[in-house]
Scaffold this motif. Structure first.
Motif, PDB file in Angstrom:
ATOM      1  N   ALA A  39       0.995   2.297  -0.034  1.00 33.84           N
ATOM      2  CA  ALA A  39      -0.306   2.481  -0.679  1.00 33.84           C
ATOM      3  C   ALA A  39      -1.127   3.563   0.011  1.00 33.84           C
ATOM      4  O   ALA A  39      -1.781   4.384  -0.658  1.00 33.84           O
ATOM      5  CB  ALA A  39      -1.078   1.160  -0.690  1.00 33.84           C
ATOM      6  N   ALA A  40      -1.080   3.611   1.337  1.00 35.94           N
ATOM      7  CA  ALA A  40      -1.819   4.631   2.085  1.00 35.94           C
ATOM      8  C   ALA A  40      -1.262   6.025   1.791  1.00 35.94           C
ATOM      9  O   ALA A  40      -2.023   6.991   1.616  1.00 35.94           O
ATOM     10  CB  ALA A  40      -1.772   4.335   3.580  1.00 35.94           C
ATOM     11  N   LEU A  41       0.060   6.153   1.728  1.00 36.47           N
ATOM     12  CA  LEU A  41       0.684   7.442   1.400  1.00 36.47           C
ATOM     13  C   LEU A  41       0.303   7.862  -0.021  1.00 36.47           C
ATOM     14  O   LEU A  41      -0.035   9.028  -0.255  1.00 36.47           O
ATOM     15  CB  LEU A  41       2.207   7.354   1.532  1.00 36.47           C
ATOM     16  N   ALA A  42       0.367   6.913  -0.943  1.00 40.64           N
ATOM     17  CA  ALA A  42       0.033   7.216  -2.337  1.00 40.64           C
ATOM     18  C   ALA A  42      -1.407   7.703  -2.449  1.00 40.64           C
ATOM     19  O   ALA A  42      -1.692   8.679  -3.145  1.00 40.64           O
ATOM     20  CB  ALA A  42       0.259   5.980  -3.207  1.00 40.64           C
ATOM     21  N   LYS A  43      -2.303   7.040  -1.744  1.00 35.04           N
ATOM     22  CA  LYS A  43      -3.711   7.426  -1.794  1.00 35.04           C
ATOM     23  C   LYS A  43      -3.937   8.799  -1.166  1.00 35.04           C
ATOM     24  O   LYS A  43      -4.629   9.650  -1.737  1.00 35.04           O
ATOM     25  CB  LYS A  43      -4.553   6.378  -1.074  1.00 35.04           C
ATOM     26  N   GLU A  44      -3.348   9.028  -0.011  1.00 37.72           N
ATOM     27  CA  GLU A  44      -3.545  10.290   0.714  1.00 37.72           C
ATOM     28  C   GLU A  44      -3.049  11.499  -0.081  1.00 37.72           C
ATOM     29  O   GLU A  44      -3.679  12.556  -0.089  1.00 37.72           O
ATOM     30  CB  GLU A  44      -2.828  10.223   2.064  1.00 37.72           C
ATOM     31  N   PHE A  45      -1.896  11.347  -0.734  1.00 38.46           N
ATOM     32  CA  PHE A  45      -1.260  12.490  -1.394  1.00 38.46           C
ATOM     33  C   PHE A  45      -1.301  12.421  -2.923  1.00 38.46           C
ATOM     34  O   PHE A  45      -0.685  13.256  -3.588  1.00 38.46           O
ATOM     35  CB  PHE A  45       0.192  12.614  -0.926  1.00 38.46           C
ATOM     36  N   SER A  46      -1.999  11.430  -3.471  1.00 36.09           N
ATOM     37  CA  SER A  46      -2.082  11.253  -4.932  1.00 36.09           C
ATOM     38  C   SER A  46      -0.696  11.094  -5.558  1.00 36.09           C
ATOM     39  O   SER A  46      -0.394  11.688  -6.599  1.00 36.09           O
ATOM     40  CB  SER A  46      -2.823  12.433  -5.588  1.00 36.09           C
ATOM     41  N   TRP A  47       0.138  10.287  -4.902  1.00 33.98           N
ATOM     42  CA  TRP A  47       1.476   9.998  -5.403  1.00 33.98           C
ATOM     43  C   TRP A  47       1.466   8.667  -6.125  1.00 33.98           C
ATOM     44  O   TRP A  47       0.631   7.805  -5.855  1.00 33.98           O
ATOM     45  CB  TRP A  47       2.490   9.901  -4.258  1.00 33.98           C
ATOM     46  N   ASN A  48       2.448   8.473  -7.013  1.00 36.87           N
ATOM     47  CA  ASN A  48       2.626   7.146  -7.579  1.00 36.87           C
ATOM     48  C   ASN A  48       3.446   6.307  -6.584  1.00 36.87           C
ATOM     49  O   ASN A  48       3.903   6.822  -5.554  1.00 36.87           O
ATOM     50  CB  ASN A  48       3.264   7.205  -8.980  1.00 36.87           C
ATOM     51  N   ALA A  49       3.617   5.037  -6.880  1.00 35.76           N
ATOM     52  CA  ALA A  49       4.296   4.140  -5.945  1.00 35.76           C
ATOM     53  C   ALA A  49       5.741   4.554  -5.695  1.00 35.76           C
ATOM     54  O   ALA A  49       6.237   4.436  -4.565  1.00 35.76           O
ATOM     55  CB  ALA A  49       4.241   2.704  -6.466  1.00 35.76           C
ATOM     56  N   ILE A  50       6.422   5.066  -6.701  1.00 38.28           N
ATOM     57  CA  ILE A  50       7.823   5.483  -6.544  1.00 38.28           C
ATOM     58  C   ILE A  50       7.920   6.663  -5.590  1.00 38.28           C
ATOM     59  O   ILE A  50       8.769   6.696  -4.693  1.00 38.28           O
ATOM     60  CB  ILE A  50       8.448   5.817  -7.911  1.00 38.28           C
ATOM     61  N   GLU A  51       7.045   7.649  -5.769  1.00 38.81           N
ATOM     62  CA  GLU A  51       7.050   8.824  -4.888  1.00 38.81           C
ATOM     63  C   GLU A  51       6.704   8.419  -3.457  1.00 38.81           C
ATOM     64  O   GLU A  51       7.377   8.843  -2.504  1.00 38.81           O
ATOM     65  CB  GLU A  51       6.044   9.859  -5.386  1.00 38.81           C
ATOM     66  N   ALA A  52       5.682   7.599  -3.299  1.00 38.11           N
ATOM     67  CA  ALA A  52       5.262   7.171  -1.959  1.00 38.11           C
ATOM     68  C   ALA A  52       6.358   6.362  -1.277  1.00 38.11           C
ATOM     69  O   ALA A  52       6.611   6.521  -0.083  1.00 38.11           O
ATOM     70  CB  ALA A  52       3.976   6.359  -2.047  1.00 38.11           C
TER      71      ALA A  52
END
Length: 92
Positions: free
Chosen positions: A43-56
């Motif tokens: 979730a932190a990676l997704a938020k930081e980089f605007s990724w979806n859950a699969i990408e993160a």
């Protein structure tokens, strides 16, 4: 899922991996300092980089051996190949 959709999803993951490699200090910091479990880090990676859950999740599961310079270049080359394949699939 169609071939085009599969290729687009593959491209999104590859793009996220390249961005993660280019910003590895931020990725490592988030992985090391985010409290909680794996889902919290994703979730932190997704938020930081605007990724979806699969990408993160793909970035979170990335092996450190992929960080070698030749691996980064290989991934960039594969990304360009996927872009060409998507273009070919969507043109006709």
């Amino acid at each position: 899922m169609s071939d085009v959709q599969n290729m687009i999803e593959r491209r999104r993951i590859m793009s996220a991996l390249v961005l993660a490699m280019e910003n590895i200090e931020t990725v490592v910091r988030l992985c090391a300092t985010t409290p909680g479990d794996r889902d919290a880090v994703v979730a932190a990676l997704a938020k930081e980089f605007s990724w979806n859950a699969i990408e993160a999740r793909a970035v979170g599961e990335m092996q450190l051996l992929r960080l070698r310079p030749q691996q980064v270049e290989t991934l960039r080359s594969e990304l360009a190949d996927v872009d060409r394949e998507i273009a070919a699939l969507t043109e006709g």
